[in-house]
Enzyme design. Structure first.
Site, PDB file in Angstrom:
ATOM      1  N   LYS A  43      27.058  32.229  37.915  1.00 24.44           N
ATOM      2  CA  LYS A  43      28.142  32.032  38.883  1.00 24.44           C
ATOM      3  C   LYS A  43      27.526  31.578  40.203  1.00 24.44           C
ATOM      4  O   LYS A  43      26.608  32.243  40.726  1.00 24.44           O
ATOM      5  CB  LYS A  43      28.862  33.360  39.061  1.00 24.44           C
ATOM      6  CG  LYS A  43      30.318  33.278  39.426  1.00 24.44           C
ATOM      7  CD  LYS A  43      30.920  34.688  39.303  1.00 24.44           C
ATOM      8  CE  LYS A  43      32.344  34.733  39.756  1.00 24.44           C
ATOM      9  NZ  LYS A  43      32.858  36.098  39.799  1.00 24.44           N
TER      10      LYS A  43
HETATM   11  O1  G3P Z   1      35.438  38.210  40.706  1.00 22.23           O
HETATM   12  C1  G3P Z   1      36.130  37.364  41.540  1.00 22.23           C
HETATM   13  C2  G3P Z   1      37.515  37.850  41.939  1.00 22.23           C
HETATM   14  O2  G3P Z   1      38.275  38.116  40.803  1.00 22.23           O
HETATM   15  C3  G3P Z   1      37.559  38.933  42.969  1.00 22.23           C
HETATM   16  O3  G3P Z   1      38.834  39.463  43.150  1.00 22.23           O
HETATM   17  O4  G3P Z   1      40.297  41.249  44.006  1.00 22.23           O
HETATM   18  O5  G3P Z   1      38.039  40.918  45.062  1.00 22.23           O
HETATM   19  O6  G3P Z   1      39.874  39.281  45.421  1.00 22.23           O
HETATM   20  P1  G3P Z   1      39.289  40.270  44.485  1.00 22.23           P
END
Ligand code: G3P
Length: 218
Positions: free
Chosen positions: A85
């Site tokens: 990633k």
């Molecule tokens: O892993 C990337 C993403 O899904 C993170 O989500 O909830 O931290 O905005 P969030």
């Protein structure tokens, strides 16, 4: 649509994988920080790869291209399931192109616009991760971004898969399905919310109660 679990929590991954509910896992440095519990992150990635039969995103933490590439190679060596990633920056896209040339799969993350998603696809990204919840958080429309990226990728025949990320609730998943996202990655809480419906619970309770009555009459 494929479902990925957005966590580094091994117990949650095991539960979802054992129930055959997931096709892969995504992690990020914040999720690793929460779940690693003092363990070497490389060991945590290996355990996740042995638990789920599908892509496991492991994020680089360098910000310059050369170190990102070196980190990406090291991550890819852990297990065949690893997808590297990288952030959607100029160096990230350079690293994406270089890693893809070596046959390493790349998930380009922190995508917030169609213009960014287009450049990631041109750099050969395997997955693009638009963060729908974080767009909603700042009064934008995260699902509209998914819709527009779908249209652009279809218009130009890009095979980069749209991985809807930063999913906060089941409606984000339903919208991802309707808009043609290839994958949605979600926290365990949302995955298990997808299973539940109050009418299923009350319906099951009524069926079981009637069956007990029938047995009493025998
Ligand atoms: O892993 C990337 C993403 O899904 C993170 O989500 O909830 O931290 O905005 P969030």
């Amino acid at each position: 649509m494929k479902i990925f679990l957005d966590t580094a929590d091994l117990a949650e991954i095991r539960r979802a994988a054992d129930a055959n509910l997931i096709d892969g896992v995504t992690t990020n440095p914040s999720l690793m920080m929460k779940a690693a519990g003092g363990r070497d992150p490389l060991d945590v990635f290996l355990d996740i790869c042995r638990t789920v039969d599908g892509p496991v995103s492991a994020e680089v933490v360098a910000v310059d291209k050369d170190t990102m590439i070196a980190e990406g190679r090291r991550l890819a060596e852990i297990h065949d399931n690893i997808v590297v990633k990288v952030p959607l920056t100029e160096d990230g896209l350079r690293a994406c192109r270089a890693l893809r040339a070596e046959g390493i799969r790349v998930n380009v993350t922190l995508c917030f616009s169609v213009a960014q998603a287009h450049l990631a696809a041109k750099a050969g990204a395997t997955f693009i991760s638009p963060f729908v919840g974080r767009i909603d958080d700042v009064s934008g429309d995260g699902m509209e971004l998914i819709s527009q990226i779908r249209q652009v990728y279809d218009n130009y025949g890009f095979d980069t898969e749209i991985l809807a990320a930063s999913i906060r609730h089941p409606q984000h998943v339903v919208q991802s399905l309707l808009l043609g996202a290839d994958i949605a990655t979600m926290p365990p809480k949302v995955l298990f919310q997808l299973l539940r419906h109050p009418l299923t619970d009350t319906g099951l309770a009524a069926f079981l109660a009637d069956w007990k009555k029938l047995e009493k009459e025998l």
